[in-house]
Design an enzyme around this catalytic site. Structure first.
Site, short mmCIF file in Angstrom:
data_model
loop_
_atom_site.label_atom_id
_atom_site.label_comp_id
_atom_site.label_asym_id
_atom_site.label_seq_id
_atom_site.Cartn_x
_atom_site.Cartn_y
_atom_site.Cartn_z
N GLU A 43 0.93 -1.76 0.51
CA GLU A 43 0.14 -0.34 -0.01
C GLU A 43 0.81 1.25 -0.10
OE1 GLU A 43 -3.74 1.45 3.12
OE2 GLU A 43 -2.27 0.36 3.89
N LYS A 109 -9.66 2.98 -1.83
CA LYS A 109 -9.82 2.31 -1.26
C LYS A 109 -11.36 2.46 -0.46
CE LYS A 109 -7.41 1.63 3.60
NZ LYS A 109 -6.03 1.99 4.23
N CYS A 143 -5.84 -2.90 2.17
CA CYS A 143 -5.18 -2.68 3.91
C CYS A 143 -6.64 -2.28 5.32
CB CYS A 143 -4.53 -1.58 3.92
SG CYS A 143 -3.60 -2.20 6.16
#
Length: 292
Positions: A43, A109, A143
């Site tokens: 990430e 995300k 994540c």
């Protein structure tokens, strides 16, 4: 049955130094001796997990995406990882899926890490990206998404569209339309994807959750899971021990690495995946739902 070869790169990151990060990853990728098809970076691979979005953000035609395009074409690989992107005044933690022909897909995300104030600097995404390679379907996430199993859940299997519509309308206390309007076609029972990839900057202090949830996502979705994390200490003093993992469809780790930088290549077998799904057809019993 087909195979898919994936290379994971677990690396330290130079804090907010794009040039240094791109150089180190280029060196690692150029040094690959094994043939590979997909290379996965962590990430925010070009900066580290920084909240300095206004200073570090690039456009999609900026130098970091151009670097991905160039390296992908030269090495004939699919290259993926997330970076900071600005679009129409909004900032995104955006995973880019770069193909060797210069075409790409991207995923913003969805779940922003409010504990680290990510939600104050970035805008969330609203659509999943499921890529296709050689007949493999790959779900790409970032994540903190790992903590939210509904977002990664395989789609309902072997359920009629009419039943799904009825359930959703009932939950919202809305009237049911006539049968011909509700639809009655059967949803494909084939799982939505075969591989689930998470790119991350996941600190060592919560590494038990990282390892446990990667295995859980594999078990509940009957898929391979690939988690690529960073190592080292970032500019905020947070230490990352890596624990990048590849997990099979039974939830067993077939690779994991802690604390050290590492480049690992593995060939996934579709035959092994199908064997698990056919022998243990749990997905057909899954709860039906619709993602809003």
């Amino acid at each position: 049955m087909s195979t898919l070869t994936i290379t994971t790169i677990q690396s330290n990151l130079h804090w907010e130094d794009k040039a240094a990060n791109l150089q180190q990853f280029e060196e690692k990728i150029r040094a690959l001796q094994q043939r590979t098809e997909v290379v996965v970076l962590p990430e925010m691979f070009s900066t580290g997990f920084s909240m300095n979005a206004e200073k570090l953000a690039e456009k999609m035609d900026g130098p970091s995406v151009a670097w991905m395009k160039k390296l992908s074409a030269e090495r004939k690989i699919i290259l993926t990882g997330s970076l900071i992107i600005e679009e129409e005044g909004n900032f995104y933690n955006r995973l880019v899926w770069m193909l060797p022909n210069g075409q790409y897909g991207y995923y913003d995300k969805r779940h922003l890490f409010a504990y680290g104030q990510e939600d104050q600097h970035y805008s969330p995404g609203h659509k999943r990206l499921i890529a296709s390679v050689k007949g493999w379907k790959i779900n790409l996430l970032v994540c903190y998404d790992l903590r939210f199993p509904v977002w990664s859940r395989q789609k309902p299997a072997a359920s009629s569209l009419a039943d799904l519509v009825a359930s959703e309308l009932e939950a919202r206390d809305l009237p049911m339309p006539p049968p011909e309007e509700a639809g009655s076609s059967i949803i494909d029972a084939t799982p939505e994807y075969d591989v689930l990839i998470y790119v991350a900057n996941w600190p060592e202090k919560r590494n038990h959750a990282w390892k446990t949830l990667l295995q859980a996502r594999a078990i509940e979705n009957q898929c391979y899971v690939v988690g690529v994390n960073r190592v080292g200490t970032d500019g905020m003093g947070h230490y990352y021990c890596g624990d990048s993992m590849v997990v099979d469809a039974m939830g067993a780790p077939v690779y994991t690495k802690s604390h050290d930088e590492d480049v690992f290549t593995i060939t996934l077998q579709k035959e092994s995946l199908e064997e698990v799904r056919n022998k243990l057809p749990f997905l057909k019993d899954a709860d039906r739902f619709i993602l809003a």
